[in-house]
Design a protein around this motif. Structure first.
Motif, PDB file in Angstrom:
ATOM      1  N   LEU A   1      -4.036   0.358  -6.783  1.00  0.00           N
ATOM      2  CA  LEU A   1      -3.455  -1.070  -6.186  1.00  0.00           C
ATOM      3  C   LEU A   1      -4.614  -1.941  -6.193  1.00  0.00           C
TER       4      LEU A   1
ATOM      5  N   GLY B   1       0.752  -1.259  -0.299  1.00  0.00           N
ATOM      6  CA  GLY B   1      -0.164  -0.092  -0.037  1.00  0.00           C
ATOM      7  C   GLY B   1       0.824   1.383  -0.013  1.00  0.00           C
ATOM      8  N   GLN B   2       1.892   1.316   0.816  1.00  0.00           N
ATOM      9  CA  GLN B   2       2.847   2.480   0.852  1.00  0.00           C
ATOM     10  C   GLN B   2       3.528   2.321  -0.374  1.00  0.00           C
TER      11      GLN B   2
ATOM     12  N   ASN C   1       0.703  10.726  -2.619  1.00  0.00           N
ATOM     13  CA  ASN C   1       0.470  10.279  -1.063  1.00  0.00           C
ATOM     14  C   ASN C   1      -0.329  11.196  -0.498  1.00  0.00           C
ATOM     15  N   GLU C   2      -0.956  12.195  -1.349  1.00  0.00           N
ATOM     16  CA  GLU C   2      -1.864  13.344  -0.444  1.00  0.00           C
ATOM     17  C   GLU C   2      -3.125  12.921  -0.142  1.00  0.00           C
TER      18      GLU C   2
ATOM     19  N   ARG D   1       1.533   4.409  -2.803  1.00  0.00           N
ATOM     20  CA  ARG D   1       1.367   5.844  -2.711  1.00  0.00           C
ATOM     21  C   ARG D   1       2.655   6.285  -2.907  1.00  0.00           C
ATOM     22  N   LEU D   2       3.929   5.816  -2.818  1.00  0.00           N
ATOM     23  CA  LEU D   2       5.224   6.251  -3.328  1.00  0.00           C
ATOM     24  C   LEU D   2       5.239   6.529  -4.925  1.00  0.00           C
TER      25      LEU D   2
ATOM     26  N   THR E   1      -5.546   8.685  -2.968  1.00  0.00           N
ATOM     27  CA  THR E   1      -6.663   7.862  -3.371  1.00  0.00           C
ATOM     28  C   THR E   1      -6.676   7.173  -4.692  1.00  0.00           C
TER      29      THR E   1
ATOM     30  N   VAL F   1      -4.624   4.283  -3.914  1.00  0.00           N
ATOM     31  CA  VAL F   1      -5.256   3.193  -3.408  1.00  0.00           C
ATOM     32  C   VAL F   1      -6.303   2.516  -4.617  1.00  0.00           C
TER      33      VAL F   1
END
Lengths: 102, 292
Positions: free
Chosen positions: A91, A69-70, A78-79, A73-74, A85, A88
């Motif tokens: 993913l 998940g991270q 990541n905001e 975002r990377l 969103t 996510v």
């Protein structure tokens, strides 16, 4: 899809942790991803999965979902409510069967 | 004998800060009511120290060298860690630490056979500490904090029995090692159901959440330890829901006590069930057999 496939030796875990912990590495990853990936002992299929943003394949190899998940975002943002969103959704799209979401 | 004067469990979903303003009114109402009550209760408890147990979320250690419990011993705790700021959408904060109590905790738990790790440097905090600190105004109260980040997600995960045993040792440490007049607050930070990083990222298990809140408020620890298994928590949201083990540590420390919740809410954008429990530290449950 839970923790049953978790493989703590997968090198991608270190890559993600280092990206979280180093703004300089994040910058380099954004501009010269291949150079960054060269520094990690990634399996061939593991590297291909990263390059094609195939989270499903990475999870099948044993990537820890929380770090997955991270990683999303990377890569995608990541905001809160914005890039995070998108990350996510990308993913989930990959994990629910699409595979590559590059 | 030092006294536990406040004990609660509360979620730390990042959306509770960054996405709260955009949430529906009924959702906002539960969140604000919950944290207002917790804020007032912490202030009223006049605690000398707040010990927070929370999921580390793989923020501080590599998976190959992952501590089950990591104590923050810094004199000041600053957060959130740089990378998490835009994700949480929160301001920077600095909370007073307590190196002396942190060191005593490390020593005391070691003597009681509980392996913990401790670090003098500022730990990397994400939503685990940032959300409760900001929503309960810990920085404003001036209460020193000792964070203990725990492994809730890297197998093998210490299960409910182990976390409860850690909590019992924690309670013994507080009552017997800390100064006699010291007033201690305990917070278990985490939950409720969520699956961060999983295929069910947007899944929230409302049935599980309501069952869990009712159970921990009932004070029935025998049932809790029998039924709150890792398997049940994983089914309610893999890799996330098991951070409710932080609540179990607190419950082990206080023993069977009734608690109250301030409502429960579900909001898709939070990607996590929201509800908290404040336990009544003045209550006794005479019919409740203590858990061995």
């Amino acid at each position: 899809m839970g923790l049953e496939k978790f493989n703590p030796s997968l090198a991608t875990h270190d890559l993600i942790q280092d990206l979280k912990w180093s703004p300089a590495l994040r910058e380099e990853f954004a501009t010269s991803e291949a150079k960054v990936l060269d520094r990690y002992p990634l399996r061939k299929d593991e590297r291909h999965a990263i390059e094609t943003r195939n989270f499903l394949a990475l999870y099948d190899m044993g990537l820890h979902p929380y770090l997955g998940g991270q990683f999303a975002r990377l890569i995608f943002g990541n905001e809160a409510g914005k890039g995070a969103t998108i990350a996510v959704n990308k993913l989930v799209e990959s994990l629910q069967g699409k595979g590559s979401v590059a | 004998m030092a006294e536990i004067v406040f004990a609660a469990g509360a979620p730390h979903a990042p959306g509770l800060i960054g996405l709260l303003e955009a949430a529906p009114a009924d959702v906002k109402d539960v969140v604000t009511t919950t944290y207002r009550n917790l804020t007032e209760a912490i202030a009223a408890a006049k605690a000398d120290v707040l010990i927070v147990f929370a999921n580390d979320h793989l923020a501080n250690s590599r998976v190959r060298a992952y501590p089950d419990f990591l104590i923050g011993m810094a004199a000041e705790h600053r957060g959130p860690y740089e990378w998490f700021k835009p994700w949480i959408g929160c301001e920077d904060y600095t909370v007073k630490g307590s190196p002396e109590i942190a060191a005593a905790l490390f020593d005391g738990m070691t003597r009681r056979g509980i392996r913990m790790f401790a670090q003098n440097e500022n730990l990397k905090f994400d939503d685990n500490i940032s959300v409760p600190v900001l929503l309960t105004n810990i920085a404003g109260t001036g209460i020193p904090m000792v964070p203990v980040l725990q492994n809730c997600t890297v197998p093998p995960i210490p299960d409910q029995h182990r976390c409860y045993a850690v909590g019992k040792a924690l309670g013994d440490f507080i009552r017997n090692d800390l100064p006699a007049t010291m007033r201690v607050a305990l917070l278990g930070s985490g939950g409720l159901s969520h699956e961060p990083g999983g295929a069910r990222y947007y899944f929230i298990d409302e049935v599980f959440d309501r069952w869990f809140l009712d159970l921990v408020a009932s004070g029935d620890h025998e049932k809790l330890l029998k039924e709150l298994t890792l398997e049940k928590m994983e089914a309610a949201g893999s890799g996330g829901t098991a951070e409710l083990l932080a609540w179990v540590v607190v419950l082990g420390a206080i023993g069977p006590k009734p608690g109250k919740s301030f409502g429960y809410t579900v909001h898709k954008d939070f990607k996590c069930g929201v509800g908290a429990v404040l336990w009544d530290m003045n209550a006794n449950l005479p019919k409740q057999r203590a858990v061995a």
